[in-house]
Each structure stands twice: as C-alpha cells, then as structure tokens.
Design an enzyme around this catalytic site. Structure first.
Site, short mmCIF file in Angstrom:
data_model
loop_
_atom_site.label_atom_id
_atom_site.label_comp_id
_atom_site.label_asym_id
_atom_site.label_seq_id
_atom_site.Cartn_x
_atom_site.Cartn_y
_atom_site.Cartn_z
N SER A 258 16.66 -14.74 -67.10
CA SER A 258 18.00 -14.17 -67.02
C SER A 258 17.98 -12.72 -67.54
CB SER A 258 18.98 -15.05 -67.79
OG SER A 258 20.31 -14.70 -67.51
N GLU B 133 21.64 -21.58 -58.84
CA GLU B 133 21.89 -20.65 -59.94
C GLU B 133 23.37 -20.57 -60.33
OE1 GLU B 133 19.88 -18.87 -61.77
OE2 GLU B 133 17.98 -18.72 -60.70
N HIS C 155 21.36 -22.32 -63.19
CA HIS C 155 20.75 -21.22 -63.94
C HIS C 155 20.29 -21.70 -65.31
CE1 HIS C 155 20.14 -16.99 -64.97
NE2 HIS C 155 20.82 -17.17 -66.09
#
Length: 510
Positions: A208, A316, A426
């Site tokens: 990330s 995600e 995610h």
C-alpha cells in the site's frame, strides 16, 4: 484521481498487527553508533528499537533526519519503541511521539554466510502504521533472510509541504517520511553485515503506502546502490504523486487552520493539534528526492534498473467500500450505486453501468467495489497495475518483472464486517507472508499458499527470480497473460486484463 494520499489515508491496517513475542535477552551486536543487546526466541535473533537517526523534535521538526548520537554501553533492543505520531485508524493505536525513528532487525539464530536483507516499509496511507507491528518470523526462518522493518514520520510530520519550508530547505518540502526511509536504507548499508546480512544484496519491499514508497525509491536518483531488488504489494507505479502547487496549497490551508503564517509558529504547535488539523498528504514531486513523477521517470529511463516482483489483490476496493459504507452500517443501495457511477464517469456512465450491471453482483456494495478495483482511474486498480508493468518492460533492455494477483477470497479478514463479503481485499495478503495477526486461523490449504508465497518472496530476495525447485513456474512478465495467480485453486499464469475489462476501460478513457 491518481493522488496517492487520497484513498490511502483511510488505511490504518498496521495498527492491527501483532508484534514479535516476548523473548529472553540474547546477543549483543555492535552498530556504527554503538552496541545493541537483542533477544533470542526459537530460531531467530531479534533487535528492536534501534535508532537510525536523531529524534526529529524541536528545531529538527520538518528537517531531514540527522545522525543518531553515539552511545557506549549496550542499548536495550529487546522491546519496540514508540510508534510515530498518528491518530487511531482501524486499530486502537494512537501516538503523539515525534521521537520515533527506530528500526527492527530479525535474523536467523544460526547462519554460515551473509544473507540477503529484506527491508520493509509499512502501509497505512502515510498517516498510520508502525514498523514494529510486523513479525517476520516466516520470512526469516523459512527463507533464510535478514529482515529490517523501518519506521518513518507520518501525517503532517512526514508530509507537510509549504512555500516557507521549501524556501528554508532549498529543496521541495513534504518528503520527510521519504527522507527517513532513505536514511534507514543507508543504515542498512553501514550495519547489515554486523547482523549477518549482505549489504550487496538488499531487497526493499512494502504494501500500500509502503509499496508507493518503494515506487518512489525505484525512481529516486538518491537511491543508487542502496538496494538491488524491489517488491511492491498493492500500489501501481503508473500513479502520479502530489505536485508542489497542490501540496503547497494544502499546506498553506493547514497552517492557516492552526493560526500560523510561518514554520516557526508550526514548530511550536503540539503534535495533537497538528494531527487533528491534517487533511492528508503524500510524497511531493519536484525536489532532490523525486525530480520527476514516477511514471514519467520510468518512461524516460531514469530509474533504478533492478528486478521487480509486483502485484495486487483480486478485490482491492472492497476494503474501502467496507470502510465507507457497510462498515458504518450504511451498505450501498442500487440507487447510490448508479449515482456514484454517474458522478464518477459523467457521459460515459451508461457504458460502465451496462458493463457492470448491479444485478450481476451479490450486492450494490460489491458491484461498486468491482469497478473501483478494475478501472485504471482508481488508485489501486488491476488495470493500473498492468499499465505499470508495461512501463517497466517497454524499455529497449527491459528489467525483469514478476507480476502476481492474490486471489484467495476466503483469506482471513483483517477487517470483517458482518453481512459484507470482503473477498481478497486490500492488504489481506499480508497474513500470508508475515506471522498471522487478525482473522480466523488459516486452513491447511491457506498455510500451503502462505508457504509458497514466502518461498517466492525470499527466493526473489536471494536471486532476483522467484523460481526455485518445488514451486510452480512463475513466468517473467511479457504480456498480461504472464501474471501469476496466487490462490487456493491455482498458482499459475492468468490474464487479469480479461476479468477486469481492461480493453473496455482503455477505450473509455481519454
């Protein structure tokens, strides 16, 4: 938008991770600033809370990291230090600590030769997270590597840019967190050998905002010789970061909100006031650290030519839909789904709604998350990741890229909202390479996938190629069909461009 801080600021996943277990005092290692006393647990040696820079407090707030003061007696490195200042995000962690530039080293207890070093930069939207929350025991014991996790300044202390700070530094302001990360890499070059690591074989990796940081390091002219391979999890290098004008505008508004007209006033403000006023931010292009936008630097062949292992998750955007809608008891309705789609795509919305009809999905929330995961205009999109692989492999002498997509929709949920199917959202792949933190215990099949991923990651750290005996072949990326699926039903090449309608999106985009 391709502003990296816009969506990432909502991610506080790092506060959910459990750190290494308590251990008895162990070995003493001498660093370039002084000796540290670590601990031994099982088959690993752990050294936590090693200062790699001076505390950035007082007049050092919003200045590049300075060298740590030397010490003579062994420093207690058996417990982590305070995490960098942040508000609570998804987890309970909060901090007002500015004295936070520490790193953690984990190494095998026994080794017979210098080992590859893997240097981790955590996620958390540039506003939250901590290096000490990650326990690398899987990577260290199964992959025979040394792992270093590096803290960096967050939020306004790491990413504030104002015209005054830029003039004061003679360099673009707003990159203090990135400067901390670079200082951590320089520490590794000076000290890795003392912990059994090979400074000539360093892999940087992150997830990330951490993967965004890895992108920045790949394109920064200041990182030459500091690392030799790079792994990015769930962030596309095809995305732009903040421009000076945008960053300065945000910083000026932030200062005005605090009643300040200059840096001296801001340096006198309590940390809690800075955190409360911060609207979000990200690294800023235009200075010595990032002279060019990452995709422009790649196109112009101004980046570090190192092998890459890069990828994203199948679902995600379900994390963000969960955060903003289902997680607060307000699931997306069919009417909202159409409204959001029309607000996003304007005249092209009818085509998107026809390609992603709400009735094709288990809920309007999942429908929204699906096109948000696919569309290249979205920050973490599948098609955007494929675009970034093409950037790297389009050179006359393309660098090796090994691309993946994590697809286990039964993965232990880092955040579990009743009634919402998080899927392979995610950050849900993090349990598979680090010691598991939250979620139900892994099944035997998930443990097997975890073992495969750990071997791929650490083999890549050893050789620059994830392939090794006993694992399914992972083809080097040359086309969209060369993306390695990492799932329970398949660990094999797939073509995410078909499933994510990338040709449709390419025709829709200007």
């Amino acid at each position: 938008m391709k502003w990296r801080g816009l969506v990432l600021t909502s991610i506080g996943l790092l506060g959910l991770l459990a750190g290494p277990a308590d251990a008895a005092p162990g070995t003493v290692v001498r660093t370039d600033r002084g000796p540290v006393r670590g601990s031994v647990t099982g088959d690993v040696r752990s050294f936590q809370g090693i200062p790699f820079a001076a505390p950035p407090v007082g007049t050092l707030r919003w200045r590049p990291p300075r060298p740590a003061a030397p010490w003579r007696d062994p420093l207690d490195a058996t417990k982590p230090k305070a995490i960098c200042a942040q508000l609570p995000a998804l987890g309970p962690d909060a901090s007002e600590a500015e004295d936070c530039l520490y790193l953690n080293v984990t190494a095998p207890k026994r080794q017979h030769k210098p080992l590859p070093v893997m240097v981790w930069f955590h996620g958390g939207g540039f506003t939250s997270g901590a290096a000490s929350h990650y326990d690398p025991v899987k990577l260290v014991t199964k992959g025979d590597v040394v792992v270093v996790t590096v803290a960096y300044r967050l939020g306004p202390l790491g990413y504030l840019a104002t015209p005054g700070l830029t003039a004061e530094a003679g360099n673009q302001s707003g990159n203090y967190g990135l400067q901390d990360q670079l200082a951590g890499l320089r520490w590794v070059q000076r000290n890795a050998a003392a912990f059994g690591g090979n400074p000539g074989n360093v892999t940087i990796f992150g997830e990330s905002a951490g993967a965004s940081s890895v992108c920045d390091m790949v394109v920064s002219p200041l990182t030459t010789g500091l690392f030799h391979r790079a792994i990015g999890q769930s962030f596309s290098c095809a995305a732009d970061t903040l421009t000076p004008d945008a960053a300065h505008a945000t910083g000026t508004q932030f200062a005005a909100k605090l009643g300040c007209a200059d840096a001296a006033c801001l340096r006198g403000k309590p940390v809690k006031d800075l955190l409360a006023a911060w609207p979000g931010g990200a690294p800023v292009v235009g200075g010595r650290e990032l002279p060019l936008q990452p995709p422009d630097a790649i196109r112009r062949d101004k980046f570090q030519h190192v092998p890459l292992l890069w990828g994203s998750n199948l679902d995600e955007a379900r994390l963000f839909v969960g955060l903003f809608y289902d997680g607060v008891g307000k699931p997306v309705t069919a009417t909202q789904y159409e409204q959001i789609t029309r607000e996003t795509f304007g005249p092209a919305a009818d085509k998107v709604l026809a390609r992603y009809p709400v009735g094709n999905y288990s809920s309007p929330s999942v429908a929204l998350a699906t096109w948000q995961t696919d569309a290249p205009s979205q920050l973490l999109s599948t098609c955007g990741h494929l675009d970034s692989y093409k950037l790297f492999t389009a050179k006359p002498l393309p660098i090796p890229v090994y691309a993946y997509q994590f697809t286990d929709r039964t993965a232990p949920a880092i955040v579990d909202w009743p009634g919402f199917d998080e899927g392979a959202a995610h950050a849900f792949e993090l349990n598979y390479t680090w010691r598991q933190f939250f979620g139900k215990p892994m099944t035997p099949r998930q443990e097997s996938l975890s073992a495969t991923m750990v071997r791929y990651w650490t083999t890549f750290a050893h050789t620059g190629n994830p392939n090794t005996r006993g694992l399914p072949e992972w083809r080097r990326y040359t086309s969209d069909g060369d993306v390695q699926e990492l799932g329970l039903t398949a660990v094999a090449p797939k073509n995410p461009a078909v499933e994510s309608n990338c040709a449709f999106w390419a025709g829709l985009q200007p």
